[in-house]
Scaffold this motif. Structure first.
Motif: not given
Length: 299
Positions: A39-64
């Motif tokens: 709960g420290i912060a929320s994030f805007i992740l800028v860059g290659n969307k496909e690669k970022i989404q893949f890494l989020l899935r790898q770490h059990e995170l969802k875009e929101g």
């Protein structure tokens, strides 16, 4: 204070937002996950969307809402992240998998950048085994051979960060190889001048002394042995190095020889900048995010 305490101290009604430039990196996403889950912060992740989404899935995170993704190509990734901060969508800028020079070029952009007219300087907070306080080191990454006025601003930046996390009156040691003023050693002349500037109220909110060698700055026993007294001797919170080579070597020595933990930010811009090395661990990146958020909250 321990760096771990920063991870549990960010109680605020308005969660801070971190814009990450080139977020498509394993260690970056891991630090984002840890900061997000705490709960420290929320994030805007800028860059290659496909690669970022893949890494989020790898770490059990969802875009929101708290983990937004902004698509950007390598040429404009840094500027898009900086624009998020300058435009008010984010509070903090963070370097991802991108060269430091590219990020700083965007930070210093005349129209959309984060310039304030002040010197930008790197401030690292170290948790060193055997010490009961955090040790702040500056500047080990930005200014090559700062002059007197630049050193004064470097001190002000470090003091702002230290005060932001609860060090009410930081003790600042301006380092040199010796403790006496030597006309042939510019570092000693600058240190003496900075101490005088502090006594005359030109540098405020701290206690500055120098020149001091490293041992006399951090060890009461060493200072007493050499007959060096004063409020800073042996009790320094902030170490100001004369040039980047000294700072870089001391920074890496603390990590690799002393097994110190570290969090670091770049201060002096309109917003804190988390500018860790691409080789830094996720833990260091996490502490750096917390340092940026907490100091921003308290300043």
């Amino acid at each position: 204070m321990k760096l771990e305490q920063l991870l549990n101290s960010n109680s605020t009604d308005s969660k801070k937002v971190v814009a990450v430039a080139a977020a498509e990196d394993e260690e970056v996403i891991l630090s984002v996950k840890q900061a997000y889950e705490k709960g420290i912060a929320s994030f805007i992740l800028v860059g290659n969307k496909e690669k970022i989404q893949f890494l989020l899935r790898q770490h059990e995170l969802k875009e929101g809402e708290d983990l937004q993704i902004v698509e950007a190509n390598p040429q404009n990734t840094a500027m898009e992240a900086v624009k998020a901060v300058s435009g008010g969508q984010a509070d903090i800028l963070m370097k991802g998998h991108i060269p430091t020079a590219d990020l700083l070029k965007a930070v210093l952009h005349k129209e959309n950048g984060l310039r304030t007219g002040k010197v930008l300087s790197h401030v690292a907070a170290f948790e060193v085994p055997g010490f009961d306080r955090l040790i702040f080191l500056t500047d080990s990454a930005m200014n090559i051979v700062p002059d007197l006025q630049q050193k004064a601003q470097i001190i002000e930046n470090a003091v702002q960060v230290a005060r932001g996390i609860g060090v009410a009156m930081p003790k600042v040691a301006v380092l040199a190889a010796v403790e006496s003023v030597n006309p042939n050693m510019q570092a000693t002349l600058d240190a003496s001048a900075l101490a005088m500037m502090n006594r005359r109220g030109q540098i405020k909110g701290c206690i500055v002394d120098g020149p001091l060698a490293l041992d006399n700055a951090i060890s009461v026993k060493a200072a007493e042995h050499k007959g060096i007294s004063g409020e800073v001797a042996g009790q320094a919170d902030v170490l100001v190095v004369p040039a980047i080579e000294t700072g870089n070597a001391l920074y890496k020595s603390l990590i690799y020889f002393a097994n110190a933990k570290v969090g670091a930010v770049v201060a002096g811009a309109r917003a804190p900048i988390v500018l860790t090395s691409r080789a830094d661990t996720a833990e260091s990146k996490l502490y750096s995010i917390a340092l940026a958020v907490y100091s921003l909250e308290k300043i």
